[in-house]
Design a protein around this motif. Structure first.
Motif, PDB file in Angstrom:
ATOM      1  N   LEU C  59       0.950  -1.089  -0.254  1.00 58.52           N
ATOM      2  CA  LEU C  59      -0.268   0.145   0.200  1.00 58.52           C
ATOM      3  C   LEU C  59       0.103   1.237   0.126  1.00 58.52           C
ATOM      4  O   LEU C  59       2.132   0.809   0.486  1.00 58.52           O
ATOM      5  N   VAL C  60       0.807   2.102  -0.973  1.00 63.18           N
ATOM      6  CA  VAL C  60       1.316   3.774  -0.312  1.00 63.18           C
ATOM      7  C   VAL C  60       0.314   4.307  -0.545  1.00 63.18           C
ATOM      8  O   VAL C  60      -0.621   4.825  -0.767  1.00 63.18           O
ATOM      9  N   GLY C  61       0.891   5.584   0.868  1.00 63.97           N
ATOM     10  CA  GLY C  61      -0.402   6.812   0.581  1.00 63.97           C
ATOM     11  C   GLY C  61       1.038   7.454   0.838  1.00 63.97           C
ATOM     12  O   GLY C  61       2.193   7.538   0.639  1.00 63.97           O
ATOM     13  N   ILE C  62       0.350   8.900  -0.094  1.00 68.58           N
ATOM     14  CA  ILE C  62       1.091  10.104  -0.184  1.00 68.58           C
ATOM     15  C   ILE C  62       0.496  11.185   0.186  1.00 68.58           C
ATOM     16  O   ILE C  62      -0.207  11.031   0.022  1.00 68.58           O
ATOM     17  N   LYS C  63       1.564  11.845   0.803  1.00 67.46           N
ATOM     18  CA  LYS C  63       1.289  12.805   2.465  1.00 67.46           C
ATOM     19  C   LYS C  63       1.273  14.446   0.968  1.00 67.46           C
ATOM     20  O   LYS C  63       2.669  13.904   0.920  1.00 67.46           O
ATOM     21  N   ILE C  64       1.420  15.355   1.230  1.00 68.43           N
ATOM     22  CA  ILE C  64       1.756  16.233   0.819  1.00 68.43           C
ATOM     23  C   ILE C  64       1.807  17.705   2.536  1.00 68.43           C
ATOM     24  O   ILE C  64       0.477  17.778   2.912  1.00 68.43           O
ATOM     25  N   GLY C  65       3.036  17.746   2.148  1.00 66.01           N
ATOM     26  CA  GLY C  65       3.496  18.628   3.586  1.00 66.01           C
ATOM     27  C   GLY C  65       4.311  20.157   3.002  1.00 66.01           C
ATOM     28  O   GLY C  65       3.905  20.753   1.754  1.00 66.01           O
ATOM     29  N   ILE C  66       3.960  21.205   4.101  1.00 66.55           N
ATOM     30  CA  ILE C  66       4.488  22.088   3.242  1.00 66.55           C
ATOM     31  C   ILE C  66       5.976  22.451   4.566  1.00 66.55           C
ATOM     32  O   ILE C  66       5.855  22.586   5.659  1.00 66.55           O
ATOM     33  N   GLY C  67       7.301  22.919   3.789  1.00 66.48           N
ATOM     34  CA  GLY C  67       8.594  23.001   5.069  1.00 66.48           C
ATOM     35  C   GLY C  67       9.677  24.330   3.715  1.00 66.48           C
ATOM     36  O   GLY C  67       9.201  24.334   3.085  1.00 66.48           O
ATOM     37  N   GLU C  68      10.241  23.485   4.828  1.00 68.94           N
ATOM     38  CA  GLU C  68      11.694  24.472   3.954  1.00 68.94           C
ATOM     39  C   GLU C  68      12.584  23.472   2.643  1.00 68.94           C
ATOM     40  O   GLU C  68      12.746  22.627   2.810  1.00 68.94           O
ATOM     41  N   PRO C  69      12.902  24.037   1.605  1.00 67.01           N
ATOM     42  CA  PRO C  69      13.864  23.471   0.732  1.00 67.01           C
ATOM     43  C   PRO C  69      14.904  22.798   1.162  1.00 67.01           C
ATOM     44  O   PRO C  69      15.441  23.663   1.890  1.00 67.01           O
ATOM     45  N   PHE C  70      15.575  22.409   0.268  1.00 64.08           N
ATOM     46  CA  PHE C  70      17.400  22.062   0.697  1.00 64.08           C
ATOM     47  C   PHE C  70      18.235  23.861  -0.129  1.00 64.08           C
ATOM     48  O   PHE C  70      17.531  23.810  -0.459  1.00 64.08           O
ATOM     49  N   SER C  71      18.847  23.596   1.182  1.00 58.96           N
ATOM     50  CA  SER C  71      19.497  24.951   0.577  1.00 58.96           C
ATOM     51  C   SER C  71      20.289  24.998  -0.707  1.00 58.96           C
ATOM     52  O   SER C  71      20.717  26.088  -1.405  1.00 58.96           O
ATOM     53  N   ASP C  72      20.511  23.688  -1.337  1.00 58.13           N
ATOM     54  CA  ASP C  72      21.174  24.059  -2.736  1.00 58.13           C
ATOM     55  C   ASP C  72      19.914  24.121  -3.883  1.00 58.13           C
ATOM     56  O   ASP C  72      20.628  24.208  -4.977  1.00 58.13           O
ATOM     57  N   VAL C  73      18.965  23.560  -3.814  1.00 56.89           N
ATOM     58  CA  VAL C  73      18.097  23.827  -4.647  1.00 56.89           C
ATOM     59  C   VAL C  73      16.184  24.848  -3.717  1.00 56.89           C
ATOM     60  O   VAL C  73      15.671  24.249  -3.797  1.00 56.89           O
ATOM     61  N   PRO C  74      16.599  25.771  -3.937  1.00 60.26           N
ATOM     62  CA  PRO C  74      15.733  27.064  -2.859  1.00 60.26           C
ATOM     63  C   PRO C  74      14.198  26.318  -3.836  1.00 60.26           C
ATOM     64  O   PRO C  74      13.117  26.776  -3.035  1.00 60.26           O
ATOM     65  N   ASN C  75      14.905  26.750  -4.785  1.00 61.68           N
ATOM     66  CA  ASN C  75      13.155  25.784  -6.131  1.00 61.68           C
ATOM     67  C   ASN C  75      12.153  25.417  -6.018  1.00 61.68           C
ATOM     68  O   ASN C  75      11.805  25.147  -6.468  1.00 61.68           O
ATOM     69  N   GLN C  76      13.091  24.270  -5.549  1.00 62.77           N
ATOM     70  CA  GLN C  76      12.252  22.836  -5.807  1.00 62.77           C
ATOM     71  C   GLN C  76      11.909  22.621  -4.873  1.00 62.77           C
ATOM     72  O   GLN C  76      12.105  22.841  -3.320  1.00 62.77           O
ATOM     73  N   GLY C  77      10.719  21.782  -4.776  1.00 63.42           N
ATOM     74  CA  GLY C  77       9.558  21.088  -3.777  1.00 63.42           C
ATOM     75  C   GLY C  77      10.482  19.978  -3.886  1.00 63.42           C
ATOM     76  O   GLY C  77      12.119  18.987  -3.370  1.00 63.42           O
ATOM     77  N   VAL C  78      10.135  19.076  -2.311  1.00 64.85           N
ATOM     78  CA  VAL C  78      11.248  17.861  -1.233  1.00 64.85           C
ATOM     79  C   VAL C  78      10.285  16.716  -2.174  1.00 64.85           C
ATOM     80  O   VAL C  78       8.897  16.672  -1.610  1.00 64.85           O
ATOM     81  N   LEU C  79      11.375  16.287  -2.131  1.00 65.23           N
ATOM     82  CA  LEU C  79      10.496  14.406  -2.456  1.00 65.23           C
ATOM     83  C   LEU C  79      11.575  13.744  -1.138  1.00 65.23           C
ATOM     84  O   LEU C  79      12.366  13.369  -0.778  1.00 65.23           O
ATOM     85  N   THR C  80      10.468  12.758  -0.335  1.00 64.85           N
ATOM     86  CA  THR C  80      10.731  12.006   0.501  1.00 64.85           C
ATOM     87  C   THR C  80       9.989  10.639   0.776  1.00 64.85           C
ATOM     88  O   THR C  80       8.990  10.397   0.713  1.00 64.85           O
ATOM     89  N   VAL C  81      11.318   9.242   0.541  1.00 65.71           N
ATOM     90  CA  VAL C  81      10.673   8.230   0.468  1.00 65.71           C
ATOM     91  C   VAL C  81      10.517   7.573   1.543  1.00 65.71           C
ATOM     92  O   VAL C  81      11.637   7.668   1.604  1.00 65.71           O
ATOM     93  N   ASN C  82      10.314   7.077   2.060  1.00 69.85           N
ATOM     94  CA  ASN C  82      10.090   5.961   3.107  1.00 69.85           C
ATOM     95  C   ASN C  82       9.743   4.392   3.400  1.00 69.85           C
ATOM     96  O   ASN C  82       8.162   4.257   2.826  1.00 69.85           O
TER      97      ASN C  82
END
Lengths: 265, 251, 265, 251, 265, 251
Positions: C59-82
């Motif tokens: 089962l794969v669930g996807i949640k969207i949150g709001i946070g800070e970007p990584f400092s080396d790509v300040p204009n990109q969303g963040v992807l995290t897979v667990n």
């Protein structure tokens, strides 16, 4: 939690006693042990109290900090309850992060305070959504001889009533501490009363040896107007519905008696 | 969010925000034997709750010093998927998870003939895939079926349901919105044939009278759920029987 | 990972079968098990999908949150897979923090999505350097019967295609959620294809019993234009270069077939 | 940082940012037997990478339930020093460290005669003291020598090297800048005499043709590194031999 | 820490040797092993040094970061010392979070640097109360053959003297790095000298085998003007007061000698 | 906080901020045998410090591989309550706690006849309920009495006290304010009858002469504390004796 033959023999003996309406320490089934509460025992804490309930001893310290509110209640202070079963209190307590017993203890005490609205958390807001007071209640078990929940809940209430919050003003978004204190706004007085079921009978305020043989445990927290504000059944056994009704009745009486020990009018 | 206080007509006042009557359960769907590897399993949907329970055991206790000489060691892990709630939560167990794992385990102890399997352990794993209030009760309802599906001898199934107080009314089986906005929530687990309450908790404030009323309503809910559990078990056995018959015919 | 005599016998039998071009469940060496994908199974998640690949279930669930970007790509969303190998999925999975298998699983799935630029991360920037969307992909293994990587990667893609992001506006530096949703901007469709090497032969989509005896494992992730976008060799054995070239060829075919299951045009 | 696109002359286009040719390795320095306590050890500098590998074992597996009845248990820890990268990193193992430890261990499994030492374990410890791209390959190159230095019977040394695509060109042995700015990176470990690929990973995007080209270039790199490994081993043996001779003369 | 018969025999033999004023490696009781210090060995670190003290090897790396000051010293940079006993350094070191030995090592080295005011922390303030430089000193033990404290402290001092801090300017509350470097402001040169007590005699700079049999250990850290700036007694035995006075005298001499290895004037 | 430099008269300069003389201990109150469950226990108040020490053992070492074949394993946990200091601290052990636990354990090793109880362990648990400078010394003073109270054979009690330098003066038993504002703090533990220094640490800067002076003053402090320890033990025994007599009378 020993399951040995010795334990079985002891269990039978204790159960027989309870059937006869008797207890190891000669209390009646619905007698509480003597409780002594002393407040202000840790001067560096904003509030504190030490309880001796029979040989059970709990120290409760309250610290006030400043932090962010939860986003769903931006204008309320934060309450956090933590319990430490420190290893000098019992040969069965181990050092390390809180186990399930410590977590249950903290959460049941938390529930009584929170659900009865004992602390006026709205009064603890500094800047809505940004800065609020955090009330840290630390339950510190010093000697374990049974019934940690009631002892801790009572000491926590005594400590809350003993707590002073420093005065402050907000200057340019920074909180500055000013001289003087005021009391923590306490609006209700929840009291936890715990029963053990032994040989299908209820006893109140179980001591350690009774906890070791009990089938199940029931805690009822009663607020100042005799409403039930928290319940917790624990242990490997069960209760019948009549037993719960019986417990509720007795809990109200006992709570009123215990409340007098810490709420002076 | 501002809540409009609308004057209710006689009928309206017995209807809840989702159209249910005061003593009405949410729609419940139960399936038994849904996982391939677990020794027993069950899946429940109760309103928007979606919960999976799996059981492994009895098996040799590990590590060995945890073995009990005279009975099996029940273990339980109640766990919520990171995506099961509004804001993504860390998969590490929270303090709430640890408390619930404990009280759920204790809710099953009276139902299992633990003395049949000394020195073993039985693991109950509960995964909340979607949460909408009342997950501990729905978890117990499902996990009891998983225990049965694993062939573990039980005194009876354990059925669980909450009742509570919302907008001044005593109601059955609160959903998340009712739980958060209501005045009290009382989850209860019950073993019908033993008349045994094996889990009881409460948040909120109830007078003595309300308390009795709420507990009785929760018991009513448990009894209804007990019927659904038995039907789900029967459905599984019929399915198995059919499969066997079919196999025999094919040979 | 049993190394007993029984396992050795089984290993030999399975190896013999594979030599004859046969498999335990009568599939051909390059046949995939039947895959069933269902999306929108967790309504509270912004996106979700459940896959059944033979008896493997994820089962794969996807949640969207709001946070800070990584400092080396300040204009990109963040992807995290667990990935969580939850213990009800297999008697060999233990509760606790992710072990090396779960971490590898998450990272290989992450790599395919990230390297193929499947998500248009620049589209997920709210305020450069300050606020971006975080896409949490949680891989939740419910039943383990082999080939978790392919199953998880396919379900993750299906879930991404199913994901809705809430509308918002920024007012005085605060993000405010507005009614309505739009789809997550998906630009590519990476598909992972895994091979096991048994008795020096390759089989695709290994089931659990095959994984238990395989020498080595190779995952190739293929994006929509047939480019390779991630590779992962695992297991205690090795591959010959010809085997890798062979695998690449087959992976392209299989990826195209599987992609149709989740990408509807 | 804005990158100026300069029109390159014929020669220039085959030269990389650090002056290397497309198929040129970074300068490599290898030393074997550099640590006092480890049973085997090696140190490698590859460009600005500085990596130390140490091996302990075979020794009794501990805890005992981890022992394998028919072979040794290889264990591997890839670890980066807090000061090895631009921003100080926590010494706790990251998820990347854990994945790399796994694939590096698996890269060595085919090279070790694990069946010679049942019920034992062999520990491979890798410490990246300075990182500049391609640390996993350089770690494998060093750790294989540490295994040999520990006297562990090996089918062959494992040599490792990455190739990848940078600015549209297939290049060998990417450094950190190329890895970050490039289009693909493909690390590969190889046992020459067995024609065995024991580690293979890839980040980025490559067409089928590019993929074959990149893999072949990485293999070329491995073969060059294999020669350097053999020289380093020989140097160590000569050193030991000299020391023994010297000792004999002195007596 | 073996307590076997073999260890006892070895202990007696070593003790006998020390009684005769001799040591295993033929040093005198108050002789230091040869120390070799090399700086600038990790170019990516702002400072670094590697020491070889006999067969003991320690690498010290220094990184400079930017962070918040402690609230009680808002205008001072932050110093943090961490030690890793990485498992390739000794068969007795285990992977995992630092144990009590690593923590003691880091804290004793920290104490010498901090108490002697070796780093001018006030010079490392960027914006009082908000942004300061953080000096991370990481002690990385590569081979363990006794006396880690002295080796680590000496390498840490050498690394500090080798450390460059980047230039910066503050624009609208953000720190921007500018070209160029300056040296870390070092004001004092603390040197740790460690003694082992064996058979009631003191030896300086114990090697591993001596540490294994010693009764107790004493570290004295001496700053540039011969003041004592840190002390640490460890081990299961004790010292007599005369032994401590004796140690203090010798520590001053040895510190002056060792200091010349890293402080060039 | 700005500190006014007031010119001091002859007398004033030997008086400390809390009115104590330079070589004066803070008020000390010690009680032995204060806990119900611990095998031995003691409570100390020294100034505003409030510390509880409990001892369990000797008991079978657990886990068994930690048992020492020729002596008992001493273990020690120094721990501070979250509310013991100005700002609430996390109950998880800090690095400082871990270091202090180690040196305190080592301060007791020479005092215990560890060889009497091979294969066992003795646990010393210290809980700082309120901290005001000098907690490690007060902890040792109390824990040594807890060991005695547990009936563990001791060569002698261990007494501990700090001395240091504050405002240029060598002073005994620094409180928190003196510790923070002072120039040096030297905690020392001492076994009088053995003339043995079992703990010695120092923060700050002291010339050779000051160092000797400070160490001697700390020793003086230890000797005074030794007397208080013996009195506290005696009080406990008298109490026990009385209790026994009373019991005999009553029978």
């Amino acid at each position: 939690m020993t399951s040995s033959v010795v334990a079985k023999v002891k269990q039978r003996r204790m159960a027989d006693l309870v059937s006869l309406g008797k207890r190891l320490d000669e209390r009646g089934l619905m007698d509480y042990r003597e409780a002594q509460v002393e407040t202000g025992v840790v001067e560096k804490a904003e509030g504190s109290a030490r309880i001796r309930l029979g040989k059970t001893e709990v120290l409760v310290g309250i610290k006030i900090g400043i932090g962010e509110p939860f986003s769903d209640v931006p204008n309320q202070g934060v309450l956090t309850v933590n319990a430490e079963l420190v290893p000098l209190a019992s040969p069965t307590f181990e050092p390390g992060p809180p186990g399930e017993d410590a977590i249950e203890l903290a959460r049941v005490v938390d529930r009584g305070i929170r659900e009865s609205k004992a602390i006026d958390l709205e009064n603890l807001c500094i800047e809505p959504g940004k800065k609020v007071f955090i009330v840290f209640i630390d339950l510190y078990v010093l000697n374990y001889d049974g019934n940690l929940i009631d002892a801790s809940a009572l000491a926590a209430l005594a400590a809350l009533l003993n707590t002073k919050v420093f005065n402050y003003e907000v200057k340019e978004g920074e909180v500055q501490i000013k001289p003087g204190y005021k009391s923590l706004p306490i609006r209700n007085y929840p009291i936890a009363i715990t029963f053990a079921k032994i040989n299908d009978k209820l006893v109140v305020d179980p001591q350690l040896e009774e906890e070791q043989v009990m089938d199940a445990r029931l805690t009822m927290t009663i607020e100042k107007d005799e409403k039930v504000c928290a319940l917790q059944k624990a242990g490997n056994g069960y209760f019948r519905i009549q037993q719960i009704s019986e417990a509720a009745k007795i809990a109200r009486q006992k709570a009123a008696e215990l409340r007098k020990l810490v709420v002076k009018k | 969010m501002p809540k409009k206080k609308v004057k209710k007509t006689a009928n309206e006042k017995d209807i809840r925000h989702d159209g249910r009557k005061l003593n009405e359960l949410r729609p419940i769907k139960i399936e038994v034997g849904v996982l391939g590897n677990a020794d027993g399993s069950a899946y429940i949907e109760q309103g928007k709750n979606k919960i999976l329970a799996g059981v492994y055991g009895p098996k040799e206790a590990h590590p060995k010093h945890l073995a009990l000489p005279d009975r099996t060691r029940l273990r339980c892990r109640y766990h919520m998927a990171p995506f099961s709630v509004q804001e993504r939560r860390s998969p590490a167990p929270s303090r709430r998870d640890i408390e619930l794992s404990k009280v759920i385990r204790e809710a099953f102890e009276p139902s299992v003939f633990t003395e049949y399997y000394p020195r073993t352990s039985i693991d109950i794993f509960i995964e909340v895939l979607q949460a909408d209030g009342g997950t501990r009760c729905a978890s117990i309802t499902a996990a009891s079926l998983a225990l049965a599906d694993a062939g573990i001898p039980l005194r009876d199934l354990v059925s669980a349901c909450a009742a509570g107080k919302v907008d001044g009314r005593i109601v059955l089986d609160l959903d998340d919105k009712e739980d958060k906005e209501g005045e009290a929530d009382l989850p209860l687990a019950y073993m019908s044939s033993q008349n045994a309450i094996t889990l009881l908790q409460m948040d909120g404030m109830l007078t003595g009278e309300e308390f009795d009323q709420t507990m009785n309503l929760a018991l009513e809910g448990c009894k209804q759920i007990y019927q659904l559990q038995k039907e789900a078990l029967k459905a599984k056995y019929l399915e198995v029987k059919e499969a066997i018959n079919k196999e025999s015919e094919e040979q």
